[in-house]
Design a protein around this motif. Sequence first.
Motif, short mmCIF file in Angstrom:
data_model
loop_
_atom_site.label_atom_id
_atom_site.label_comp_id
_atom_site.label_asym_id
_atom_site.label_seq_id
_atom_site.Cartn_x
_atom_site.Cartn_y
_atom_site.Cartn_z
N THR A 137 29.22 -29.02 7.52
CA THR A 137 29.58 -29.82 8.61
C THR A 137 28.18 -29.77 9.26
O THR A 137 27.58 -29.11 9.28
N LEU A 170 30.52 -38.86 8.24
CA LEU A 170 31.61 -37.77 7.96
C LEU A 170 32.86 -38.26 8.03
O LEU A 170 33.31 -38.83 9.22
N GLU A 193 36.69 -36.71 8.34
CA GLU A 193 37.38 -35.55 8.14
C GLU A 193 38.88 -35.97 7.55
O GLU A 193 39.60 -36.85 8.18
N ALA A 214 34.76 -31.30 4.72
CA ALA A 214 34.64 -32.75 5.03
C ALA A 214 33.97 -33.60 4.01
O ALA A 214 33.49 -32.88 2.79
#
Length: 551
Positions: free
Chosen positions: A122, A198, A200, A227
């Motif tokens: 991440t 990203l 999630e 992710a």
Amino acid sequence: MYGMLLESVQHFVQLEYGDETWKEVLQVAGCKFTVFNTHQVYPDDIMQNLAKACETVTASSYDSFMNFFGRCFVRYFSHFGYDLTIKATGRYFTDFLENVDNIHILFRMSYPKMKSPSMYLTNIDEKGCILVYKSTRQGYVQYFMGLLNQIAKDFFNLELKLKILDTQTSVTGRTSTTVRFRLDFDNTLYAMYFQSVLFELEFLRASTLNLGNTLQPEAAQTSSTGAIRKTSTGERPVSPYQLRRDSNTHGLKNILLRGQMRYIKEINLIIFLCSPLINDIDELPELGLYLNDLNPHGLSKEMVLAGWQHNSKLEFMFDKAEQRAQELESNYELLDEWKCKGDDLLYSMIPRTVADRLRTGCSSVSTCETFDIVTVMFCELVGHDFQTVEDVMDVVASMNAVFSCFDSLMDKFHVYKVETVGQIYMAASGAPERTKDHAINVADFSLALIKGVKDLRLPSGGEVDVKIGIHSGPAVAGVVGIKVPRYCFFGDTINTASRMQSTSIPGKVHSSPQTKELLPGDRYILESRGIITVKGKGEMETFFVYEKPNN
């Protein structure tokens, strides 16, 4: 690959610290294995026990050894070609970190019982990233850090700095540890060419996936292990996602789905192009799947069938390897046992220091040395008259009991037993180990023999006595013989000591004037015997040696 990890630990501990240290580590760790085999299954706590033992044996800490083991594993598996797999994962270190789970999956065909950790990234930026590490093995954080440091250095030429951000422990069936690391390294090129956004994803409903007609969408859901990011190409390979079943699926196992995420910008959806991850054909019924459920246009079926064929061969090879490892372990134990017996036999014939020199390749002639002064003792058993076979057997039993008593006192008084001939026992001090106290050693040994014989109970029930002679002077000593080598003494000193014994009387230590000069008067009573005629020496004043009562 745990077996290979233990192999690397053994190899590099022996390389760095030596064989003797490794043997001591195994003993302290209480490890019954003296060698490790790549494909054998071992208890999870062996490596931690070895690290604790290394901490005890050496001055380094437990954490430093776990870190050392991680670095050793990277250096070790590189010799077997596994470094090619790591180098092929991508151009950058970040590519490798994102694909570690996929590498572990590929290795499952060769190592079906492998228990690998899970990890994902991440917050990727130009200065590094955040790595989330999860494992059911406890106490391997320092090992993991050492492994990453060595990979970054060897394969990507990076200086890596790791910092633990937080640690969590959860108990859901099995205890697992989750650690978040901050990895600092030069990630400029990766960030430049692979700018990412990203997403999630906590849960994806099974109704959004094409799972096949054997699975009910309402009976399952998938949970992301990390992710999902959209790259400039719009797709990326991902770690496996788990399809979880509820309690109404009659004990069927959860399914691991492996594939690619593809982001469709026009409709704002992510499509998961995947197939189930299956170790072998025997696992299909446990998952509730059949071969015709697999992708008909891909290589899923071929991979399962090929994996089944390879696994059957591998299982056979693993069984044979494990059997050979057990045989090797047993042979090593027998080798150690017979080596100890051989050493005991060798050291009974030749002094330890001389025997060790012969083992290094020295010739027997090179062991012959001249000693300026040594003290030699002859001891004869007296009091036996034998005329029949029974009498002879009684003498042999008595000699065995007496000489065994003598042998038990040798190490205490630092004397070396040269030989026994009939009822004569010969010993010396000052060779092969030089010592200034050789006369005192032999005198104390002789007095102890007289006391020991008086207290000794013979098998026949009879009594036996000894008469002893000692003399000091120069001598030559060395190994003589090839098939039956012996450490022998030569010189006039030996002849004189033998004359002291032959002219002695039972229960006395008979000393020459040369030895008398070397014995301190405050420790012994030296009683003159007067002038006697010694064969080959003429007239000589000799002495009886007694121990002072205060001693």
